[in-house]
Design an enzyme around this catalytic site. Sequence first.
Site, PDB file in Angstrom:
ATOM      1  N   LYS A   1      30.899 -24.527 -26.032  1.00  0.00           N
ATOM      2  CA  LYS A   1      31.404 -23.394 -26.673  1.00  0.00           C
ATOM      3  C   LYS A   1      32.641 -23.450 -27.404  1.00  0.00           C
ATOM      4  O   LYS A   1      33.459 -24.235 -26.603  1.00  0.00           O
ATOM      5  CB  LYS A   1      31.540 -22.312 -25.298  1.00  0.00           C
ATOM      6  CG  LYS A   1      30.404 -22.101 -24.424  1.00  0.00           C
ATOM      7  CD  LYS A   1      30.750 -21.458 -23.155  1.00  0.00           C
ATOM      8  CE  LYS A   1      30.821 -19.841 -23.704  1.00  0.00           C
ATOM      9  NZ  LYS A   1      30.967 -18.809 -22.439  1.00  0.00           N
TER      10      LYS A   1
ATOM     11  N   ASP B   1      29.655 -10.957 -13.051  1.00  0.00           N
ATOM     12  CA  ASP B   1      28.459 -11.170 -14.163  1.00  0.00           C
ATOM     13  C   ASP B   1      27.358 -12.101 -13.560  1.00  0.00           C
ATOM     14  O   ASP B   1      26.857 -12.733 -14.411  1.00  0.00           O
ATOM     15  CB  ASP B   1      28.975 -11.459 -15.571  1.00  0.00           C
ATOM     16  CG  ASP B   1      28.071 -11.155 -16.686  1.00  0.00           C
ATOM     17  OD1 ASP B   1      27.341  -9.929 -16.404  1.00  0.00           O
ATOM     18  OD2 ASP B   1      28.029 -11.624 -17.733  1.00  0.00           O
TER      19      ASP B   1
END
Length: 268
Positions: A37, A123
């Site tokens: 990322k 999440d």
Amino acid sequence: MPDLPDFQPLFQTRVLAQRGGVRSEAGEWGGQAVFVKTLLSDDPAAAQRFEHEGEIAAALDHPGVVPLLARRPAQLIFPWLEGQTLRERVEAGPLSAAEALEVADGLLAAVAHLHARGVTHHDLKPENVLLEGGQARSGSVRLIDFGMSHSRALALDIHGGTRMGTPHFMAPEQFRGVRGDPRSDLYSVGVLLFDCLAGHPPYADALGWLTGLTDERAPLPGPPELHGVLCAALSRDPAGRPASAQALRSALREAARALGLELERACP
């Protein structure tokens, strides 16, 4: 956690996605396949969020969590795992009771580790659960993505007071801006178990449920032995849910025994 050495560049990178100022890539680093990322934005708030995610990922060490290999201010490197997401698995059709219980058991083992480290994921959804090798087994579950997580170890919660989350999988109190309550993750595990068994989450009108405008829930899926555990995990009131990830895991294992199922022995 080591910083990313300049003398170990990335090779054979392949862009997988780019959104929110972050690029995701597959590549090779240090002789192994990796998932990378990279922060593209120079916005200070975005940099702070990216650092927050890296700090939390670096503090975790459990077989059920994809480990952070290395990081620098604008880059996070994780091992590449062959397999599929739980989303991809469920889209192929609902799981059997045995498979769903295996997945929930492995997920709860990882969640218990997070909670022991003072981290609430916030999440938990099918896209953030990997099944290594594509196997719906307790020992194959790998948890990812701590971009929305809360950590008691960090002085600042950059998401404090927000309603961040995925409506179909987030707890009602999280929708109201409550952060750092581990029981919110237990609610999400209950939704994931429901989703595995039914092929869809319990509330078609997720926002209506979260705001208290509707209580209309799809019929409980799976064998009746699981219904009591599902109802408890999906309680609107956090106090009505199991007290901890280990308590929910124990209840699920007891339900499995009632069904004559022997779950794989996953890491504690």
